[in-house]
Design a protein around this motif. Sequence first.
Motif, PDB file in Angstrom:
ATOM      1  N   GLY A  26     -19.198 -12.675 -19.594  1.00 51.89           N
ATOM      2  CA  GLY A  26     -19.904 -11.710 -18.740  1.00 51.89           C
ATOM      3  C   GLY A  26     -18.958 -10.565 -18.410  1.00 51.89           C
ATOM      4  N   ALA A  27     -19.278  -9.843 -17.341  1.00 50.68           N
ATOM      5  CA  ALA A  27     -18.525  -8.630 -17.009  1.00 50.68           C
ATOM      6  C   ALA A  27     -17.022  -8.904 -16.848  1.00 50.68           C
ATOM      7  CB  ALA A  27     -19.103  -8.016 -15.735  1.00 50.68           C
ATOM      8  N   ALA A  28     -16.673  -9.889 -16.023  1.00 51.20           N
ATOM      9  CA  ALA A  28     -15.250 -10.142 -15.756  1.00 51.20           C
ATOM     10  C   ALA A  28     -14.539 -10.654 -17.008  1.00 51.20           C
ATOM     11  CB  ALA A  28     -15.112 -11.154 -14.618  1.00 51.20           C
ATOM     12  N   GLY A  29     -15.197 -11.559 -17.738  1.00 53.14           N
ATOM     13  CA  GLY A  29     -14.587 -12.137 -18.931  1.00 53.14           C
ATOM     14  C   GLY A  29     -14.351 -11.089 -20.013  1.00 53.14           C
ATOM     15  N   LEU A  30     -15.293 -10.170 -20.151  1.00 50.81           N
ATOM     16  CA  LEU A  30     -15.155  -9.130 -21.179  1.00 50.81           C
ATOM     17  C   LEU A  30     -13.997  -8.196 -20.842  1.00 50.81           C
ATOM     18  CD1 LEU A  30     -18.943  -8.446 -21.763  1.00 50.81           C
ATOM     19  CD2 LEU A  30     -17.327  -9.428 -23.407  1.00 50.81           C
ATOM     20  N   MET A  31     -13.941  -7.786 -19.586  1.00 51.94           N
ATOM     21  CA  MET A  31     -12.831  -6.917 -19.160  1.00 51.94           C
ATOM     22  C   MET A  31     -11.500  -7.635 -19.369  1.00 51.94           C
ATOM     23  SD  MET A  31     -11.315  -4.391 -17.851  1.00 51.94           S
ATOM     24  CE  MET A  31     -12.249  -3.162 -16.974  1.00 51.94           C
ATOM     25  N   ALA A  32     -11.445  -8.917 -18.975  1.00 48.62           N
ATOM     26  CA  ALA A  32     -10.194  -9.678 -19.107  1.00 48.62           C
ATOM     27  C   ALA A  32      -9.803  -9.807 -20.580  1.00 48.62           C
ATOM     28  CB  ALA A  32     -10.358 -11.060 -18.472  1.00 48.62           C
ATOM     29  N   ALA A  33     -10.772 -10.025 -21.456  1.00 47.84           N
ATOM     30  CA  ALA A  33     -10.469 -10.249 -22.880  1.00 47.84           C
ATOM     31  C   ALA A  33      -9.863  -8.998 -23.517  1.00 47.84           C
ATOM     32  CB  ALA A  33     -11.734 -10.665 -23.618  1.00 47.84           C
ATOM     33  N   VAL A  34     -10.480  -7.848 -23.257  1.00 45.05           N
ATOM     34  CA  VAL A  34      -9.966  -6.608 -23.859  1.00 45.05           C
ATOM     35  C   VAL A  34      -8.571  -6.302 -23.308  1.00 45.05           C
ATOM     36  CG1 VAL A  34     -10.324  -4.111 -24.030  1.00 45.05           C
ATOM     37  CG2 VAL A  34     -12.255  -5.674 -24.339  1.00 45.05           C
ATOM     38  N   THR A  35      -8.421  -6.470 -21.995  1.00 43.36           N
ATOM     39  CA  THR A  35      -7.122  -6.162 -21.368  1.00 43.36           C
ATOM     40  C   THR A  35      -6.033  -7.099 -21.892  1.00 43.36           C
ATOM     41  OG1 THR A  35      -8.333  -5.479 -19.398  1.00 43.36           O
ATOM     42  CG2 THR A  35      -5.964  -5.810 -19.139  1.00 43.36           C
ATOM     43  N   ALA A  36      -6.348  -8.397 -21.948  1.00 43.24           N
ATOM     44  CA  ALA A  36      -5.341  -9.375 -22.394  1.00 43.24           C
ATOM     45  C   ALA A  36      -4.946  -9.101 -23.837  1.00 43.24           C
ATOM     46  CB  ALA A  36      -5.905 -10.793 -22.239  1.00 43.24           C
ATOM     47  N   ARG A  37      -5.928  -8.818 -24.676  1.00 47.38           N
ATOM     48  CA  ARG A  37      -5.633  -8.565 -26.090  1.00 47.38           C
ATOM     49  C   ARG A  37      -4.754  -7.319 -26.229  1.00 47.38           C
ATOM     50  NH1 ARG A  37      -3.620  -9.771 -29.408  1.00 47.38           N
ATOM     51  NH2 ARG A  37      -3.991  -9.683 -31.636  1.00 47.38           N
ATOM     52  N   ASP A  38      -5.063  -6.306 -25.418  1.00 50.35           N
ATOM     53  CA  ASP A  38      -4.257  -5.090 -25.478  1.00 50.35           C
ATOM     54  C   ASP A  38      -2.810  -5.333 -25.014  1.00 50.35           C
ATOM     55  OD1 ASP A  38      -6.275  -3.634 -26.563  1.00 50.35           O
ATOM     56  OD2 ASP A  38      -6.855  -2.596 -24.714  1.00 50.35           O
ATOM     57  N   GLN A  39      -2.623  -6.419 -24.283  1.00 50.51           N
ATOM     58  CA  GLN A  39      -1.262  -6.766 -23.850  1.00 50.51           C
ATOM     59  C   GLN A  39      -0.593  -7.724 -24.840  1.00 50.51           C
ATOM     60  OE1 GLN A  39       0.378  -5.428 -21.175  1.00 50.51           O
ATOM     61  NE2 GLN A  39      -1.421  -4.081 -21.196  1.00 50.51           N
ATOM     62  N   GLY A  40      -1.235  -7.911 -25.997  1.00 50.84           N
ATOM     63  CA  GLY A  40      -0.624  -8.732 -27.045  1.00 50.84           C
ATOM     64  C   GLY A  40      -0.879 -10.214 -26.913  1.00 50.84           C
ATOM     65  N   ILE A  41      -1.822 -10.594 -26.071  1.00 55.13           N
ATOM     66  CA  ILE A  41      -2.090 -12.032 -25.873  1.00 55.13           C
ATOM     67  C   ILE A  41      -3.164 -12.483 -26.870  1.00 55.13           C
ATOM     68  CG2 ILE A  41      -2.832 -13.790 -24.202  1.00 55.13           C
ATOM     69  CD1 ILE A  41      -1.907 -11.825 -21.966  1.00 55.13           C
ATOM     70  N   ASP A  42      -2.909 -13.585 -27.557  1.00 55.61           N
ATOM     71  CA  ASP A  42      -3.885 -14.175 -28.485  1.00 55.61           C
ATOM     72  C   ASP A  42      -5.034 -14.763 -27.636  1.00 55.61           C
ATOM     73  OD1 ASP A  42      -5.268 -15.776 -30.316  1.00 55.61           O
ATOM     74  OD2 ASP A  42      -3.786 -17.393 -30.147  1.00 55.61           O
ATOM     75  N   THR A  43      -6.172 -14.062 -27.657  1.00 55.29           N
ATOM     76  CA  THR A  43      -7.259 -14.348 -26.700  1.00 55.29           C
ATOM     77  C   THR A  43      -8.556 -14.699 -27.421  1.00 55.29           C
ATOM     78  OG1 THR A  43      -6.305 -12.674 -25.235  1.00 55.29           O
ATOM     79  CG2 THR A  43      -8.577 -13.302 -24.774  1.00 55.29           C
ATOM     80  N   ALA A  44      -9.328 -15.628 -26.859  1.00 55.88           N
ATOM     81  CA  ALA A  44     -10.672 -15.928 -27.386  1.00 55.88           C
ATOM     82  C   ALA A  44     -11.612 -16.176 -26.212  1.00 55.88           C
ATOM     83  CB  ALA A  44     -10.624 -17.154 -28.286  1.00 55.88           C
ATOM     84  N   ILE A  45     -12.899 -15.961 -26.460  1.00 53.56           N
ATOM     85  CA  ILE A  45     -13.910 -16.141 -25.403  1.00 53.56           C
ATOM     86  C   ILE A  45     -14.805 -17.323 -25.781  1.00 53.56           C
ATOM     87  CG2 ILE A  45     -15.948 -15.115 -24.283  1.00 53.56           C
ATOM     88  CD1 ILE A  45     -14.730 -12.356 -24.766  1.00 53.56           C
ATOM     89  N   ILE A  46     -15.158 -18.124 -24.769  1.00 48.98           N
ATOM     90  CA  ILE A  46     -16.168 -19.169 -24.951  1.00 48.98           C
ATOM     91  C   ILE A  46     -17.375 -18.770 -24.095  1.00 48.98           C
ATOM     92  CG2 ILE A  46     -16.768 -21.592 -24.601  1.00 48.98           C
ATOM     93  CD1 ILE A  46     -13.858 -22.315 -24.930  1.00 48.98           C
ATOM     94  N   GLU A  47     -18.544 -18.722 -24.685  1.00 52.91           N
ATOM     95  CA  GLU A  47     -19.741 -18.256 -23.956  1.00 52.91           C
ATOM     96  C   GLU A  47     -20.919 -19.186 -24.289  1.00 52.91           C
ATOM     97  OE1 GLU A  47     -20.848 -15.937 -21.610  1.00 52.91           O
ATOM     98  OE2 GLU A  47     -22.712 -16.977 -22.073  1.00 52.91           O
TER      99      GLU A  47
END
Length: 438
Positions: free
Chosen positions: A18-39
């Motif tokens: 959702g809104a918070a998860g999407l913002m967190a995912a883009v931000t984390a990835r831009d910081q070089g973190i290997d990120t995935a979403i479960i929905e």
Amino acid sequence: MYEDQTSKHHELFIIGGGAAGLMAAVTARDQGIDTAIIESNDRLGKKIITTGNGRCNITNQSTATGTDEAVALSHKYHSNQSGFPIHVLRQFGVRQTIEFFSSLGLPFVSLENGRMYPMSLQAASVPGVFKLALEDRNVPVYYKHKVLDIIVSEEHPRFTIKCQTETEELVEYTSEYLFLCTGGLTAPKTGTDGSGYTLVERLGHTMIHPVAGIVQLKLDYPYLKELSGIKFEGLGHIIVNNEVIRSEYGEILFTDYGISGPPILQLSRKAAYNLGRGESVTLSVDMMPERTEEEVIDFLETHWAIFGHRTVADAFIGIISKKLIPVLLKEAGIDQQVHLLCEDLSWKTKKIFYRLMKRWEFKVADTNSFTNAQTTAGGIDTIDLVEGTLESKIVPGLYLAGEVMDVDGDCGGYNLQWAWSSGHVAAMALAKRRAGTT
Ligand SMILES: Cc1cc2nc3c(=O)[nH]c(=O)nc-3n(C[C@H](O)[C@H](O)[C@H](O)COP(=O)(O)OP(=O)(O)OC[C@H]3O[C@@H](n4cnc5c(N)ncnc54)[C@H](O)[C@@H]3O)c2cc1C
């Protein structure tokens, strides 16, 4: 969006697209973190599409003008820990949100009362640009995966996330860090069934009892059918123990179950909490807020004196909605069939009309349910989260963002703003932690 099912481990898993998860995912990835979403849904941002009457009131710039914007913005939020939101809002507020979305290719327009919307005026644009941004960054999304349990280990990997797929297959993923962005209880058809609360409670967190916020009020009043559909600009007050605890101005709408409209939605949180505590809650409506009580008396006295030959019902035409007149007469004990003339009005009856114009009181029976609400007031207690990083004090490496925690905002774009702010701040806090700078 592609679905990378090959990797069962990512450094960071975000539960909730959702809104918070999407913002967190883009931000984390831009910081070089290997990120995935479960929905759990088959798409991202299902709730976002329903927001702002299909236009998505994405934030509100009316607080972004003074010397301390974060302080002004923080006054729009409510939490058991009232000082908690500002630590997040100071780091990422309205200006940063506008810049962030602009960098994703989503410009905003500002409409009424500082409310901002995507320039397209289509809520679907918001998950649309997030989907593109996640694809650009190769962030995998595990759709139709409902998280049932989280196991925390002292070893590596730290988190094991147990999910059920749509074919009821049970699968497990692992990560070093975990973000819980599962929202609250509102609009359960969009995927928010409160299961996130259970996941965090099992890990030792406690809840502030959740109630529906930004929701219509049910009134205990015999003539609702007659009033249903009537709209007017007025002032609503919530009264508990003879004390006005919040007032809001705007368009008020009677419905067949009670009352709605922007000021009522804004007042609903106070009503819900006090009803939950077993208090008697009254809604007082001022239909002539631009005049003082004395001015209303003067105005009606003059009007009735000039038009003394008219019936009371006829004399109200042009002053209030015609549909309201029979109900006001009933309230004043006047039989409409009798055709009482203004010149024959008793002092006692006049006083009833003065009161109804300025202080028409209704007993609030309940709020509408979470299905009709826009936000959840209450949720995971923020006392167990580190201020300004949103990391759990109980389970290090676990972060919360969005509506799941006990922070809710006023109507007007502030709940999505909280999702953007908290999602961004949690991701940046994790990035700093990994870099060893905190
Ligand atoms: C009708 C309506 C209109 C609104 N209008 C506005 C508005 O105009 N402006 C505004 O600021 N706010 C508005 N809001 C409020 C706003 O939409 C929410 O506050 C915001 O979406 C919360 O973001 P979130 O990421 O915390 O939760 P959500 O956006 O609710 O996302 C949570 C996600 O987690 C997923 N999930 C939950 N549990 C699990 C699980 N166990 N496993 C896997 N996935 C899971 C859900 O499927 C969901 O996709 C509105 C709300 C509604 C209902």
